[in-house]
Design a protein around this motif. Structure first.
Motif, PDB file in Angstrom:
ATOM      1  N   UNK A 229       0.838  -1.204   0.000  1.00  0.00           N
ATOM      2  CA  UNK A 229       0.000   0.000   0.000  1.00  0.00           C
ATOM      3  C   UNK A 229       0.869   1.250   0.000  1.00  0.00           C
ATOM      4  N   UNK A 230       1.942   1.233   0.775  1.00  0.00           N
ATOM      5  CA  UNK A 230       2.858   2.373   0.791  1.00  0.00           C
ATOM      6  C   UNK A 230       3.530   2.545  -0.571  1.00  0.00           C
ATOM      7  N   UNK A 231       3.874   1.439  -1.202  1.00  0.00           N
ATOM      8  CA  UNK A 231       4.463   1.512  -2.548  1.00  0.00           C
ATOM      9  C   UNK A 231       3.485   2.141  -3.542  1.00  0.00           C
ATOM     10  N   UNK A 232       2.235   1.706  -3.499  1.00  0.00           N
ATOM     11  CA  UNK A 232       1.232   2.264  -4.410  1.00  0.00           C
ATOM     12  C   UNK A 232       1.031   3.756  -4.172  1.00  0.00           C
ATOM     13  N   UNK A 233       1.206   4.194  -2.924  1.00  0.00           N
ATOM     14  CA  UNK A 233       1.023   5.603  -2.580  1.00  0.00           C
ATOM     15  C   UNK A 233       2.287   6.431  -2.818  1.00  0.00           C
ATOM     16  N   UNK A 234       3.347   5.783  -3.267  1.00  0.00           N
ATOM     17  CA  UNK A 234       4.598   6.494  -3.511  1.00  0.00           C
ATOM     18  C   UNK A 234       5.355   6.847  -2.245  1.00  0.00           C
ATOM     19  N   UNK A 235       5.061   6.167  -1.146  1.00  0.00           N
ATOM     20  CA  UNK A 235       5.702   6.458   0.140  1.00  0.00           C
ATOM     21  C   UNK A 235       6.961   5.594   0.288  1.00  0.00           C
TER      22      UNK A 235
END
Length: 306
Positions: A229-235
């Motif tokens: 989820x963090x990857x998808x959000x660019x975090x």
């Protein structure tokens, strides 16, 4: 794409379910159902069964068929299931593939057979499967020896060009990140994505290089979901933080494989017994104490034990 448009894409976190056994060494259906429910609650994008983490080589054909149907029944269409049909016997692979197709699998995962030493032999094998189940997308699992053949990227690309029904590659031969880059650069348009595996130990590198998903073992599913989820959000910093916190457990898993996975799942109340059929090192008391400490360090990231 050869299959109908209603098939869910293989994107995100697709953990590989283990096979729980009871104290007599028989498959534990109740624990299997509990694991499926745990993964649904953890928020995974889909599931995979059976794979190397499932001890598939230690299951009979009848057990594979029955357990796959139990997983599909417990899922009841809520999430896609990639069904592993790996075997060096093409007739067995086709039998498993047809059964998975008939019972609602979303895709098939097949490890490159270790006894097929050339691209031509691999193409012959995968072509036979796609002829038998032409509607089913294939995930080619490039697992290293002795389970698989550990093919080089140029050989994989030759197979992809010859067998357009292979829509995904699960790359587990090291260095997986570099191989992933090479495959994505040269693959035909019929390839829809490359996934990582190897327990998720190289996931940050794989995601940077464009992996569409990951198929790790399941004992830390909540953290893999949060990381993706963090990857998808660019975090990017969050991705690195989550990976770093998982790393001690992943290091132990690299050595102890099924023993680590089943220890953690048993400790979390998700399976009734830690027995494994596959040969491999077992955690002793000092190893277990280390794992307990590592789990304590990440308990804020995990659902409460049951």
């Amino acid at each position: 794409m050869t299959k109908n448009d209603n098939v869910a894409p293989i994107l995100g976190v697709f953990p590989v379910l283990p096979t729980p056994f009871d104290e007599h060494g028989k498959p534990d259906v109740d624990s299997m159902r509990r694991l499926v429910r745990y993964l649904i609650e953890a928020g995974v994008d889909g599931m995979t069964y059976p794979g190397v983490a499932s001890e598939f080589n230690q299951l009979t054909t009848e057990e594979r068929l029955a357990l796959t149907n139990i997983v599909l029944g417990e899922l009841d269409g809520r999430l896609p299931l990639v069904v592993g049909v790996s075997s060096t016997d093409i007739e067995q692979t086709v039998q498993l593939a047809r059964a998975a197709d008939e019972h609602g699998a979303s895709a098939l995962m097949i490890a490159v057979p270790p006894d097929r030493k050339t691209a031509e032999a691999q193409i012959e094998f995968f072509s036979a499967v796609t002829r038998a189940v032409p509607r089913m997308p294939i995930v080619l699992q490039n697992v290293p020896a002795p389970v698989g053949a550990g093919l080089d990227p140029d050989v994989l690309v030759a197979i992809l060009n010859a067998v357009p029904g292979i829509h995904y590659v699960k790359e587990e031969t090291l260095p997986s990140g570099q191989r992933l880059t090479s495959i994505r650069r040269s693959a035909p348009q019929t390839l829809l994505g490359v996934l990582g595996g190897a327990g998720g130990r190289y996931i940050t590198d794989e995601l940077r290089r464009g992996a569409c998903g990951t198929m790790p073992a399941i004992e830390l599913a909540e953290i893999h979901v949060a990381l993706f989820a963090a990857h998808r959000a660019g975090e990017i910093e969050r991705v690195r933080q989550l990976f770093t916190r998982m790393l001690p457990i992943l290091n132990v898993q690299a050595v102890f494989r099924w023993s680590l996975t089943k220890y953690v799942l048993h400790r979390r109340g998700l399976i009734a017994c830690r027995l494994q059929r596959a040969a491999g090192p077992l955690l002793d008391n000092e190893d277990a104490a280390d794992v307990d400490a590592f789990l304590h360090d990440i308990e804020d990231l995990l659902a409460p034990s049951r």
